[in-house]
Design an enzyme around this catalytic site. Structure first.
Site, mmCIF file in Angstrom:
data_model
loop_
_atom_site.group_PDB
_atom_site.id
_atom_site.type_symbol
_atom_site.label_atom_id
_atom_site.label_comp_id
_atom_site.label_asym_id
_atom_site.label_seq_id
_atom_site.Cartn_x
_atom_site.Cartn_y
_atom_site.Cartn_z
ATOM 1 N N GLU A 107 0.801 -1.235 0.000
ATOM 2 C CA GLU A 107 0.000 0.000 0.000
ATOM 3 C C GLU A 107 0.834 1.286 0.000
ATOM 4 O O GLU A 107 0.747 2.125 0.906
ATOM 5 C CB GLU A 107 -0.951 -0.022 1.200
ATOM 6 N N GLU A 139 -6.296 -10.724 -0.844
ATOM 7 C CA GLU A 139 -7.048 -10.541 0.415
ATOM 8 C C GLU A 139 -8.553 -10.478 0.134
ATOM 9 O O GLU A 139 -9.263 -9.644 0.620
ATOM 10 C CB GLU A 139 -6.579 -9.259 1.119
HETATM 11 O O1 G3I Z 1 -3.114 -7.396 19.206
HETATM 12 C C1 G3I Z 1 -4.024 -6.413 19.760
HETATM 13 C C2 G3I Z 1 -4.562 -6.902 21.090
HETATM 14 O O2 G3I Z 1 -3.496 -6.994 22.028
HETATM 15 C C3 G3I Z 1 -5.631 -5.918 21.595
HETATM 16 O O3 G3I Z 1 -6.195 -6.409 22.781
HETATM 17 C C4 G3I Z 1 -6.714 -5.799 20.505
HETATM 18 C C5 G3I Z 1 -7.832 -4.857 20.903
HETATM 19 O O4 G3I Z 1 -7.390 -3.535 20.757
HETATM 20 O O5 G3I Z 1 -6.117 -5.295 19.297
HETATM 21 C C6 G3I Z 1 -5.181 -6.227 18.791
HETATM 22 O O6 G3I Z 1 -4.626 -5.692 17.597
HETATM 23 C C7 G3I Z 1 -5.523 -5.731 16.484
HETATM 24 C C8 G3I Z 1 -4.832 -6.518 15.349
HETATM 25 O O7 G3I Z 1 -5.644 -6.511 14.159
HETATM 26 C C9 G3I Z 1 -4.568 -7.973 15.753
HETATM 27 O O8 G3I Z 1 -5.768 -8.612 16.021
HETATM 28 C C10 G3I Z 1 -5.764 -4.301 16.020
HETATM 29 O O9 G3I Z 1 -6.525 -3.630 17.006
HETATM 30 C C11 G3I Z 1 -6.545 -4.326 14.692
HETATM 31 O O10 G3I Z 1 -6.645 -3.005 14.186
HETATM 32 C C12 G3I Z 1 -5.806 -5.172 13.669
HETATM 33 O O11 G3I Z 1 -6.605 -5.215 12.505
HETATM 34 C C13 G3I Z 1 -5.930 -5.769 11.365
HETATM 35 C C14 G3I Z 1 -5.848 -4.676 10.296
HETATM 36 O O12 G3I Z 1 -5.159 -5.229 9.158
HETATM 37 C C15 G3I Z 1 -5.208 -3.414 10.803
HETATM 38 O O13 G3I Z 1 -3.968 -3.234 10.384
HETATM 39 C C16 G3I Z 1 -6.784 -6.898 10.808
HETATM 40 O O14 G3I Z 1 -6.837 -7.983 11.735
HETATM 41 C C17 G3I Z 1 -6.228 -7.389 9.479
HETATM 42 O O15 G3I Z 1 -7.163 -8.269 8.834
HETATM 43 C C18 G3I Z 1 -5.992 -6.221 8.526
HETATM 44 O O16 G3I Z 1 -5.373 -6.705 7.383
HETATM 45 C C19 G3I Z 1 -4.966 -5.715 6.416
HETATM 46 C C20 G3I Z 1 -3.764 -6.268 5.702
HETATM 47 O O17 G3I Z 1 -2.757 -6.586 6.640
HETATM 48 C C21 G3I Z 1 -3.281 -5.279 4.644
HETATM 49 N N1 G3I Z 1 -4.361 -4.968 3.707
HETATM 50 C C22 G3I Z 1 -5.561 -4.450 4.355
HETATM 51 C C23 G3I Z 1 -6.075 -5.464 5.377
HETATM 52 C C24 G3I Z 1 -7.359 -4.986 5.995
HETATM 53 O O18 G3I Z 1 -7.116 -3.836 6.766
#
Ligand code: G3I
Length: 358
Positions: free
Chosen positions: A139, A244
Site C-alpha cells: 500500500e 485478500e
Molecule cells: O493485538 C491487539 C490486542 O493486544 C488488543 O487487545 C486488541 C484490541 O485492541 O487489538 C489487537 O490488535 C488488532 C490486530 O488486528 C490484531 O488482532 C488491532 O486492534 C486491529 O486493528 C488489527 O486489525 C488488522 C488490520 O489489518 C489493521 O492493520 C486486521 O486484523 C487485518 O485483517 C488487517 O489486514 C490488512 C492487511 O494486513 C493489509 N491490507 C488491508 C487489510 C485490511 O485492513
C-alpha cells in the site's frame, strides 16, 4: 469455533488445481491451533496460507533488539506440515509498526534504511526456503496514484521500495517477491503501480507478483474493472494475485471503499442490517458475485493465487472495519464453519467452466 461436521463438498484446491493456488489468511487463534474447525477447512480446501497479523513488524519485531518468532514459527510449521505454499505478510507497510521504528529516524535515511535492512534480512532469512512468497511492500500509493506520505516515503523517497525488494532478494533469492495494494481497479492507482513495477524491472530489481487485495463490494468494482486490472497488471510480466479477497454485503459510504484501516464510522442499526443472519436475496447476490469473480480469475492465466482474507465470516476483519461491532458476512464459510451458498455457487461455476472447456 467447534469442529464443523465433515465437509462433503468438493475441495476448492482440487477444482482450481490447473489454474491457481487458493487459500486464506489465518488469524492468531488458528495459527496457535485453537480453531480446529477452521484448520479443517484449510486442510481440505486450500494449498496456500497467509498470516493475517503475526508477521507484521509490531508483532514480530516489537523492540529494536527483540524479535518474537513464536507465532511465525507455528505458522510456518503449519504450512510445512500441510505442504502448503506459505506467504509472508508483510515486510514494509505504514500500519502495525512499533513506535520505535521511526523514532529518531525521520530525516535520517541511512538509519531508517539500516533498520529496514536488519528487519528484512532477519525475518526473511529465518524462513528462507520455507516462506515461498513475501508481500515486500504494502500500500505505497493513494487512490489517485500519488505516493502515500508515510514515514517510509517522506524519509527515504521512492527508493524505499527498491531497497526493500533488494533486501528481500538478498535474504532469500528463491522466494517470490510481491507488491501488494488495494483498489488497483482504480485506473490512476493501477497506473502508478504499473509504472513502479516496470521501472523496478528495468533496473533489474525482481518483483515477481503484484497483489490486488480484492476488498470488494457486491457491485463495486465491476467485472469489467476487475478484468482490466488483471490485464494491465499482467502486462508488467509479473504474476497477478488476488491477495485478500472478501466481498462486503453491508452498506458502506463511498469514501470508505477499499481498506484504509485508519478510517472508522460509528455503529448504527442501519449500518448493521444482518446482525441476525443474511436474508435470502443477499445470499443469492453474494453467490452470484463470488461465482462471477472466480469465473473471471480462471479466465486469465496470469492469475497465480487467490487468497481469501479469513476462513469464516466470524474471522473477518470486516466485523470491525469500517464500523466496529458489526456482524458481517463477506466470506465463503459462515460463522459456524459451514459452506455458504456462495461456496456452492463457486464450485458449480468452476465445474461448469471446466466441463465446457473439456
Ligand atoms: O493485538 C491487539 C490486542 O493486544 C488488543 O487487545 C486488541 C484490541 O485492541 O487489538 C489487537 O490488535 C488488532 C490486530 O488486528 C490484531 O488482532 C488491532 O486492534 C486491529 O486493528 C488489527 O486489525 C488488522 C488490520 O489489518 C489493521 O492493520 C486486521 O486484523 C487485518 O485483517 C488487517 O489486514 C490488512 C492487511 O494486513 C493489509 N491490507 C488491508 C487489510 C485490511 O485492513
Amino acid at each position: 469455533m467447534k469442529e464443523s461436521r465433515a465437509d462433503a463438498s468438493a475441495a476448492l484446491r482440487d477444482i482450481l488445481k490447473d489454474h491457481f493456488l487458493v487459500g486464506a489468511a489465518l488469524n492468531d487463534n488458528q495459527i496457535a491451533g485453537k480453531d480446529p474447525g477452521a484448520v479443517a477447512i484449510v486442510r481440505r480446501h486450500f494449498n496456500t496460507i497467509t498470516p493475517e497479523n503475526i508477521l507484521k513488524w509490531e508483532e514480530v519485531h516489537p523492540k529494536p533488539d527483540r524479535f518474537d518468532f513464536c507465532a511465525p514459527d507455528q505458522f510456518v510449521g503449519l504450512g510445512a506440515w500441510q505442504g502448503l505454499f506459505v506467504v509472508g505478510h508483510t515486510l514494509v507497510w505504514h500500519n502495525q509498526n512499533p513506535r520505535w521504528l521511526f523514532e529518531g529516524a525521520r530525516g535520517d535515511p541511512e538509519l531508517l534504511f539500516s533498520r529496514m535492512r536488519e528487519h528484512i534480512h532477519t525475518v526473511v532469512g529465518r524462513y528462507r526456503g520455507r516462506v515461498r512468497g513475501w508481500d515486500v511492500v504494502n500500500e505505497a500509493f493513494e487512490d489517485d496514484g500519488t505516493w502515500r506520505k508515510t514515514p517510509w516515503y517522506t524519509t527515504l523517497g521512492e527508493e524505499f521500495v527498491a531497497r526493500a525488494f533488494e533486501f528481500a532478494r538478498e535474504a532469500d533469492p528463491d522466494a517470490e517477491l510481491y507488491y501488494n495494494d488495494y483498489n488497483l481497479w482504480k485506473p490512476a492507482k493501477r497506473a502508478a503501480v504499473v509504472r513502479l513495477v516496470t521501472s523496478l524491472h528495468a533496473r533489474g530489481i525482481r518483483v515477481d507478483g503484484i497483489g490486488e487485495q480484492g476488498h470488494w463490494l457486491l457491485e463495486e468494482p465491476t467485472l469489467h474493472q476487475i478484468e482490466a486490472t488483471i490485464v494491465d497488471l499482467a502486462k508488467t510480466g509479473a504474476k497477478v494475485m488476488i491477495t485478500e479477497l472478501d466481498i462486503d454485503p453491508l452498506p458502506r459510504p463511498e469514501e470508505l471503499v477499499g481498506a484504509d484501516v485508519g478510517k472508522h464510522i460509528e455503529l448504527t442499526p442501519e449500518l448493521d442490517p444482518h446482525a441476525e443472519g443474511v436474508p435470502e436475496d443477499v445470499q443469492r447476490k453474494m453467490a452470484q458475485r463470488y461465482a462471477d469473480v472466480f469465473s473471471l480469475f480462471v479466465k486469465h492465466r496470469a492469475v497465480s493465487r487467490v487468497t481469501l482474507w479469513g476462513v469464516t465470516d466470524a474471522d473477518s476483519w470486516l466485523n470491525h472495519w469500517p464500523v466496529p461491532g458489526r456482524t458481517n458476512h463477506p466470506l465463503l464459510w459462515d460463522r459456524l464453519g459451514q459452506p455458504k451458498p456462495a461456496f456452492h455457487a463457486v464450485v458449480e461455476a468452476l465445474t461448469r467452466t471446466a466441463s465446457a472447456g473439456a
